[in-house]
Design a protein around this motif. Structure first.
Motif, mmCIF file in Angstrom:
data_model
loop_
_atom_site.group_PDB
_atom_site.id
_atom_site.type_symbol
_atom_site.label_atom_id
_atom_site.label_comp_id
_atom_site.label_asym_id
_atom_site.label_seq_id
_atom_site.Cartn_x
_atom_site.Cartn_y
_atom_site.Cartn_z
ATOM 1 N N THR A 364 -46.672 -48.301 -33.798
ATOM 2 C CA THR A 364 -45.417 -48.495 -33.079
ATOM 3 C C THR A 364 -44.650 -47.188 -32.995
ATOM 4 O O THR A 364 -44.532 -46.471 -34.004
ATOM 5 C CB THR A 364 -44.549 -49.550 -33.798
ATOM 6 N N ARG A 365 -44.136 -46.880 -31.804
ATOM 7 C CA ARG A 365 -43.341 -45.669 -31.635
ATOM 8 C C ARG A 365 -41.851 -45.992 -31.668
ATOM 9 O O ARG A 365 -41.378 -46.911 -31.002
ATOM 10 C CB ARG A 365 -43.689 -44.953 -30.327
ATOM 11 N N LEU A 366 -41.143 -45.206 -32.476
ATOM 12 C CA LEU A 366 -39.692 -45.217 -32.482
ATOM 13 C C LEU A 366 -39.240 -43.966 -31.737
ATOM 14 O O LEU A 366 -39.664 -42.851 -32.071
ATOM 15 C CB LEU A 366 -39.157 -45.207 -33.922
ATOM 16 N N TYR A 367 -38.406 -44.129 -30.745
ATOM 17 C CA TYR A 367 -38.032 -43.016 -29.877
ATOM 18 C C TYR A 367 -36.698 -42.402 -30.325
ATOM 19 O O TYR A 367 -35.742 -43.118 -30.643
ATOM 20 C CB TYR A 367 -37.943 -43.496 -28.433
ATOM 21 N N LEU A 368 -36.684 -41.081 -30.357
ATOM 22 C CA LEU A 368 -35.492 -40.364 -30.779
ATOM 23 C C LEU A 368 -34.455 -40.342 -29.665
ATOM 24 O O LEU A 368 -34.764 -39.945 -28.532
ATOM 25 C CB LEU A 368 -35.835 -38.927 -31.187
ATOM 26 N N ASN A 369 -33.235 -40.741 -29.996
ATOM 27 C CA ASN A 369 -32.108 -40.695 -29.080
ATOM 28 C C ASN A 369 -31.118 -39.671 -29.620
ATOM 29 O O ASN A 369 -30.268 -39.995 -30.464
ATOM 30 C CB ASN A 369 -31.451 -42.070 -28.971
ATOM 31 N N PRO A 370 -31.220 -38.398 -29.186
ATOM 32 C CA PRO A 370 -30.345 -37.360 -29.744
ATOM 33 C C PRO A 370 -28.867 -37.634 -29.529
ATOM 34 O O PRO A 370 -28.048 -37.354 -30.414
ATOM 35 C CB PRO A 370 -30.806 -36.096 -29.013
ATOM 36 N N ALA A 371 -28.504 -38.177 -28.376
ATOM 37 C CA ALA A 371 -27.092 -38.396 -28.090
ATOM 38 C C ALA A 371 -26.466 -39.361 -29.085
ATOM 39 O O ALA A 371 -25.306 -39.189 -29.497
ATOM 40 C CB ALA A 371 -26.931 -38.918 -26.662
ATOM 41 N N GLN A 383 -32.490 -37.915 -20.544
ATOM 42 C CA GLN A 383 -32.703 -36.897 -21.562
ATOM 43 C C GLN A 383 -31.376 -36.496 -22.209
ATOM 44 O O GLN A 383 -30.334 -36.448 -21.561
ATOM 45 C CB GLN A 383 -33.350 -35.654 -20.945
ATOM 46 N N SER A 384 -31.446 -36.208 -23.517
ATOM 47 C CA SER A 384 -30.324 -35.604 -24.231
ATOM 48 C C SER A 384 -30.904 -34.716 -25.322
ATOM 49 O O SER A 384 -32.111 -34.725 -25.574
ATOM 50 C CB SER A 384 -29.407 -36.675 -24.833
ATOM 51 N N PHE A 385 -30.071 -33.935 -25.963
ATOM 52 C CA PHE A 385 -30.537 -33.091 -27.062
ATOM 53 C C PHE A 385 -29.455 -32.994 -28.121
ATOM 54 O O PHE A 385 -28.267 -33.265 -27.873
ATOM 55 C CB PHE A 385 -30.963 -31.703 -26.574
ATOM 56 N N VAL A 386 -29.885 -32.591 -29.312
ATOM 57 C CA VAL A 386 -28.960 -32.289 -30.401
ATOM 58 C C VAL A 386 -29.396 -30.957 -30.995
ATOM 59 O O VAL A 386 -30.601 -30.654 -31.045
ATOM 60 C CB VAL A 386 -28.957 -33.411 -31.454
ATOM 61 N N GLU A 387 -28.437 -30.156 -31.420
ATOM 62 C CA GLU A 387 -28.720 -28.804 -31.912
ATOM 63 C C GLU A 387 -28.246 -28.664 -33.358
ATOM 64 O O GLU A 387 -27.229 -29.241 -33.752
ATOM 65 C CB GLU A 387 -28.002 -27.790 -31.017
ATOM 66 N N TYR A 388 -29.003 -27.899 -34.137
ATOM 67 C CA TYR A 388 -28.604 -27.626 -35.520
ATOM 68 C C TYR A 388 -28.995 -26.202 -35.892
ATOM 69 O O TYR A 388 -29.870 -25.599 -35.262
ATOM 70 C CB TYR A 388 -29.239 -28.628 -36.488
ATOM 71 N N GLU A 389 -28.330 -25.672 -36.899
ATOM 72 C CA GLU A 389 -28.665 -24.351 -37.436
ATOM 73 C C GLU A 389 -29.804 -24.520 -38.431
ATOM 74 O O GLU A 389 -29.704 -25.287 -39.394
ATOM 75 C CB GLU A 389 -27.456 -23.712 -38.099
ATOM 76 N N ALA A 390 -30.882 -23.792 -38.215
ATOM 77 C CA ALA A 390 -32.125 -24.042 -38.940
ATOM 78 C C ALA A 390 -31.987 -23.929 -40.451
ATOM 79 O O ALA A 390 -32.621 -24.679 -41.193
ATOM 80 C CB ALA A 390 -33.214 -23.093 -38.441
ATOM 81 N N LEU A 391 -31.183 -23.005 -40.931
ATOM 82 C CA LEU A 391 -31.113 -22.768 -42.364
ATOM 83 C C LEU A 391 -29.966 -23.525 -43.029
ATOM 84 O O LEU A 391 -29.646 -23.292 -44.200
ATOM 85 C CB LEU A 391 -31.007 -21.273 -42.649
ATOM 86 N N ARG A 392 -29.339 -24.424 -42.273
ATOM 87 C CA ARG A 392 -28.307 -25.285 -42.847
ATOM 88 C C ARG A 392 -28.738 -26.737 -42.709
ATOM 89 O O ARG A 392 -29.918 -27.044 -42.717
ATOM 90 C CB ARG A 392 -26.966 -25.022 -42.153
ATOM 91 N N SER A 393 -27.773 -27.632 -42.597
ATOM 92 C CA SER A 393 -28.111 -29.047 -42.468
ATOM 93 C C SER A 393 -28.753 -29.323 -41.115
ATOM 94 O O SER A 393 -28.427 -28.682 -40.118
ATOM 95 C CB SER A 393 -26.854 -29.903 -42.644
ATOM 96 N N GLY A 394 -29.632 -30.327 -41.084
ATOM 97 C CA GLY A 394 -30.293 -30.686 -39.842
ATOM 98 C C GLY A 394 -29.631 -31.883 -39.197
ATOM 99 O O GLY A 394 -28.410 -32.036 -39.237
ATOM 100 N N VAL A 395 -30.451 -32.754 -38.642
ATOM 101 C CA VAL A 395 -29.940 -33.916 -37.924
ATOM 102 C C VAL A 395 -30.744 -35.134 -38.355
ATOM 103 O O VAL A 395 -31.949 -35.043 -38.622
ATOM 104 C CB VAL A 395 -30.039 -33.700 -36.396
ATOM 105 N N THR A 396 -30.067 -36.289 -38.433
ATOM 106 C CA THR A 396 -30.708 -37.521 -38.881
ATOM 107 C C THR A 396 -30.623 -38.588 -37.793
ATOM 108 O O THR A 396 -29.563 -38.793 -37.192
ATOM 109 C CB THR A 396 -30.047 -38.042 -40.172
ATOM 110 N N ILE A 559 -33.430 -30.434 -30.625
ATOM 111 C CA ILE A 559 -34.370 -31.550 -30.546
ATOM 112 C C ILE A 559 -34.012 -32.368 -29.311
ATOM 113 O O ILE A 559 -32.869 -32.818 -29.164
ATOM 114 C CB ILE A 559 -34.285 -32.450 -31.796
ATOM 115 N N TYR A 560 -34.987 -32.538 -28.426
ATOM 116 C CA TYR A 560 -34.770 -33.259 -27.173
ATOM 117 C C TYR A 560 -35.371 -34.662 -27.266
ATOM 118 O O TYR A 560 -36.359 -34.892 -27.985
ATOM 119 C CB TYR A 560 -35.425 -32.520 -26.004
ATOM 120 N N GLY A 561 -34.799 -35.579 -26.533
ATOM 121 C CA GLY A 561 -35.332 -36.939 -26.477
ATOM 122 C C GLY A 561 -35.006 -37.588 -25.152
ATOM 123 O O GLY A 561 -34.069 -37.190 -24.455
ATOM 124 N N GLY A 562 -35.804 -38.580 -24.787
ATOM 125 C CA GLY A 562 -35.568 -39.322 -23.557
ATOM 126 C C GLY A 562 -36.063 -38.605 -22.319
ATOM 127 O O GLY A 562 -36.347 -37.401 -22.334
#
Length: 577
Positions: A364-371, A383-396, A559-562
């Protein structure tokens, strides 16, 4: 160094028995055998942890955890001969087995150059097996048993096909020196450095009077001689530095990795759901790929040494070895090939299966919804995306609460569409579980007591796949060339996430965290062995300053999704009866 023989605790014990190698080096072994004359099957181990170092002395915190969880460890044993990650002879000799412990070349009381998992070590182990088979107390059937180091070298020597190797139990044993151990997804893991300095060098041959004294014999564990520091340094190969120099998979890694096409001996491969960062992948790949016709996979939880010494682990191995080393018709050959301790939030459920992955898996695929920072059961149109600084906290990304009990057991994989402001990006994927109140549910890992459900890693420049070896649920990266990123350009990457098992209760939420650094909790807990503290990933960290230099992997990641970038997480859902 003269061998000695004594009678104690109903056994004949021979200390420092010489085993000559083909290049003239003499390895030393301790042999525990029944006092009654006869020919018996052999359980042999070969490794660098010191055959004369008792578990309680060398690993006191691990011993404390063990006896608290499994008080049966002391039943029928004085525990005087308990050693780290190998069999207790007081449990096996009364059952009609001989236990042979060999100090590997350059370790303990065996001289030579210490070069972990090298072809020379593997040839040594081959010769030790054949030596044991030819002894007057042996029935000619040799089995291998042990945890971690003593499991890894089983895969290697099995590829040489020793004539008298009859069966082996590899309890939590990595198999690919690149993918399982040194470079997860191409990212350098610094575990080798801390482990080698903390657990191996203190028992290197010649450490002598600086190190431990065997309380049973009064002998130096890493002796009998005490060598100067510069000679000790010359007598060991720095495997971490070798891996640091080698970002791409090459012959050095290959000759220290299993050749599954040549592994044909019957085996029991026992893996740990909490073994992310070391071992788990090797145990599963062994079952999936080895040429052996008679092979079994067992998967369990808790600390990586605990269940081996428990009644459960001992009885499991006893049935296995009785069948293959004694020829007893005890039904083992009719045992289902997969033995699972399916994980729940409050314990485990033992279940027998016939294959891996399970045939009834609903992929089963769960699809990432960045927005929305969400995991959706349906593809997203826009489509949407979310951005993070690589050496700090990411995205959940989180699922909605599960409406009913749901089991996830098996391998996982992520398909991500990413871009970076730098020429590379290190992707750390962490799968976690949260209760209805939003509190994370952690699990006892192989080393870290507060592990997440699963982890996966990939350096984006290592995204090249091997189409012949990749599977939808287990992408296989070649790691044979760097494909650096053009900043700002979107790339599709496949990320292997090591297997997991969890029965999710109703109302709980699954979460996928993506970030550019190791998963670490804010609060640390006490570690074990040479590691003072753990924060969620145990000692399996990726923090080498050269390998992780900011100008290469320290940018901003999207990270892009959709739409045309349908990032997703593939999960193995198992129908519950």
């Amino acid at each position: 160094m003269e061998p000695r023989i004594i009678e104690a605790n109903g056994m004949y014990i021979e200390y420092d028995v010489p085993i000559p190698m083909d290049d003239g080096v003499i390895l030393r072994a301790d042999v525990f055998r029944p006092a009654m004359a006869g020919r018996y099957p052999v359980l042999l181990s070969y490794g660098p942890y010191g055959k004369g170092l008792p578990f309680q002395l060398g690993y006191p915190r691990q011993w404390e955890i063990l006896v608290q969880r499994c008080p049966e460890v002391a039943e029928g044993s004085t525990c005087r001969y308990q050693n780290w990650e190998v069999e207790d002879p007081e449990k096996w000799v009364p059952e009609g087995y001989v236990c042979v412990r060999v100090d590997s070349r350059g370790a303990g009381r065996s001289p030579g150059v210490l070069d972990i998992f090298s072809p020379r070590e593997t040839r040594d182990l081959f010769q030790c097996i054949e030596w044991a088979a030819a002894q007057p107390w042996s029935n000619g059937r040799v089995g291998l048993s042990g945890i971690s180091y003593y499991a890894i070298n089983q895969w290697l020597v099995a590829g040489l096909q020793p004539p008298h190797l009859a069966a082996m139990c590899a309890w939590e044993g990595a198999a690919d020196f690149y993918r399982d151990w040194n470079r997860h997804g191409g990212i350098l893991c610094t575990f080798t450095d801390s482990w080698f300095r903390g657990q191996v060098i203190p028992v290197q041959h010649g450490f002598g009077a600086r190190g431990f004294v065997d309380p049973v014999t009064g002998e130096l564990v890493a002796g009998p001689e005490t060598l100067p520091e510069d000679e000790l340094t010359r007598n060991r190969v720095d495997a971490f530095q070798q891996a640091r120099w080698r970002e791409l998979d090459d012959e050095w890694y290959r000759e220290r990795s299993a050749d599954w096409s040549r592994v044909k001996v019957p085996f029991l491969s026992a893996g740990n759901w909490g073994g992310h960062g070391l071992h788990l992948r090797g145990n599963v790949e062994a079952f999936m790929q080895a040429a052996s016709i008679q092979k079994w996979l067992e998967l369990h939880g808790l600390e990586h040494w605990t269940l081996y010494y428990s009644r459960y682990g001992w009885e499991l191995r006893k049935r296995f070895f009785d069948h293959f080393l004694k020829g007893i018709d005890n039904g083992w050959d009719r045992e289902p090939r997969v033995l699972l301790n399916v994980r729940h939030v409050d314990g485990f459920e033992f279940r027998k299966e016939n294959e891996w992955p399970l045939a009834r898996t609903q992929w089963t695929r769960l699809y990432l919804n960045p927005a929305a920072r969400a995991l959706s059961w349906e593809p997203l149109g826009s489509q949407s995306f979310v951005e993070y600084e690589a050496l700090r906290s990411g995205v959940t990304f989180r699922t909605p609460p599960f409406p009913q009990e749901t089991e996830i057991t098996g391998p996982l994989a992520a398909r991500l569409f990413v871009s970076s402001s730098t020429p590379d990006a290190d992707l750390f994927l962490i799968l976690r579980l949260f209760d209805p109140e939003g509190r994370e549910v952690s699990f006892v890992g192989a080393l870290d007591p507060r592990a997440p459900l699963a982890q996966g890693w990939l350096r984006a420049s290592h995204r090249k796949l091997d189409p012949e070896r990749s599977l939808p649920y287990r992408p296989y990266h070649t790691h044979d060339e760097l494909q650096l990123l053009t900043p700002g350009r979107i790339y599709e990457v496949e990320v292997e996430i090591w297997p997991t098992s969890i029965v999710i209760p109703p109302g709980y939420t699954l979460a996928l965290t993506i970030q550019g650094r190791d998963f670490e909790r804010e609060e640390a807990v006490g570690g074990v062995g040479p590691w003072a503290a753990f924060r969620g990933s145990g000692p399996f960290l990726h923090n080498d300053p050269w390998d992780r230099r900011p100008e290469r992997v320290g940018g901003r990641v999207r990270i892009y999704g959709g739409g045309e970038t349908p990032s997703s997480l593939l999960v193995p859902i198992i129908p519950r009866e």
